[in-house]
Design an enzyme around this catalytic site. Structure first.
Site, short mmCIF file in Angstrom:
data_model
loop_
_atom_site.label_atom_id
_atom_site.label_comp_id
_atom_site.label_asym_id
_atom_site.label_seq_id
_atom_site.Cartn_x
_atom_site.Cartn_y
_atom_site.Cartn_z
N HIS A 1 0.84 -1.20 0.00
CA HIS A 1 0.00 0.00 0.00
C HIS A 1 0.87 1.25 0.00
O HIS A 1 2.09 1.18 0.18
CB HIS A 1 -0.92 0.02 1.23
CG HIS A 1 -2.06 -0.93 1.13
ND1 HIS A 1 -1.92 -2.28 1.41
CD2 HIS A 1 -3.36 -0.76 0.77
CE1 HIS A 1 -3.10 -2.88 1.24
NE2 HIS A 1 -3.98 -1.97 0.84
N LYS B 1 -0.29 4.73 4.70
CA LYS B 1 -1.15 3.78 5.41
C LYS B 1 -0.57 3.49 6.79
O LYS B 1 0.61 3.20 6.93
CB LYS B 1 -1.29 2.48 4.60
CG LYS B 1 -2.31 1.52 5.20
CD LYS B 1 -2.60 0.37 4.25
CE LYS B 1 -3.55 -0.66 4.86
NZ LYS B 1 -4.86 -0.05 5.18
#
Length: 267
Positions: free
Chosen positions: A155, A159
């Site tokens: 990600h 995040k």
């Protein structure tokens, strides 16, 4: 027409939710909510989303909005259970896309559903990811326990939680198919002289970098071959569209706690 409120409306995901609601002929945006100290309070939600003025201002108080709402869509990171409790009191359905819900959070949502609330809660709203859950379950069943399983997720560098809620759910799916236990049988990363891989573990690996929306791969490996199931998200719109599908599902659903497998008829 499904009337919806977006919680976390000024965030990256919230803005895409607002934009998708505004462009969908079967949905109406009736509220946009943010935390009390948000600098975006009072601004037009459509303008923030890049979709043009819509007349819905971002507010910190959801309570008065619930009287004109079919479903709340909540991807915010805080106050999830409290929001669901308000929805239950107002007989309003709620779609929860927040990741990293605790066991206590899930228990509370279950109690609210048992008391008559309509809830869809899923770690990932993407239709493709939920197909991946189904395929991972079937692959685990067909291939058997002889295959080593490793899960890799990547990600963007903003995040905060790791592993992702989607990766956790993928591991849970494999554990359920093998009658294993997530807390006991998932191994988070490897470093140092750890010895050879055991036959009773699932490897979990989290990568972070750049602006990656979300990549997930489940690897089944045995001597002589490897099977890989991969999903790559290139736009947050995939999650937004899934959330709208969940909201539409709840409009006519019986009270209960559902996930995207229920919404998509994959169970």
């Amino acid at each position: 027409m499904v009337k919806v409120i977006i919680c976390g409306a000024a965030g990256r995901m919230g803005r895409r939710l607002v934009a998708n609601v505004l462009e969908h002929p079967d949905f109406e945006l009736t509220g946009a909510v943010e935390y009390a100290a948000s600098p975006e309070l009072g601004k037009d939600a459509g303008v923030l989303a890049g979709a043009g003025e819509c007349g819905v201002k971002v507010t910190a108080d959801i309570s008065p909005l619930l009287k004109n709402c079919d479903a709340v869509i909540n991807f915010a990171t805080a106050g999830v259970v409290e929001c669901a409790e308000l929805c239950a009191k107002n007989r309003c359905a709620i779609v929860i896309g927040t990741t990293a819900l605790t066991a206590d959070d899930k228990s509370a949502l279950g109690r609210l559903a048992g008391a008559g609330c309509r809830i869809v809660a899923a770690s990932n709203m993407s239709v493709g990811v939920n197909l991946l859950f189904k395929l991972a379950k079937e692959a685990t069943r067909i291939l058997g326990n002889a295959y080593d399983v490793e899960i890799v997720e990547m990600h963007h560098n903003q995040k905060k939680d790791a592993p992702s809620g989607t990766a956790v759910r993928l591991a849970e799916v494999v554990c359920e198919a093998r009658n294993w236990n997530y807390d006991e049988d998932v191994r988070h990363g490897r470093v140092g002289m750890v010895g050879k891989r055991t036959g009773h573990e699932i490897g979990m690996h989290s990568l972070r970098g750049g602006d990656v929306v979300g990549d997930h791969t489940v690897i089944f490996a045995i001597d002589g071959e490897r099977v890989e199931l991969t999903h790559k998200a290139s736009s947050r719109d995939t999650f937004a569209k899934g959330a709208l599908r969940a909201a539409a599902f709840l409009k006519d659903a019986a009270p209960g706690l559902y996930d995207m497998q229920d919404v998509l008829g994959l169970k």
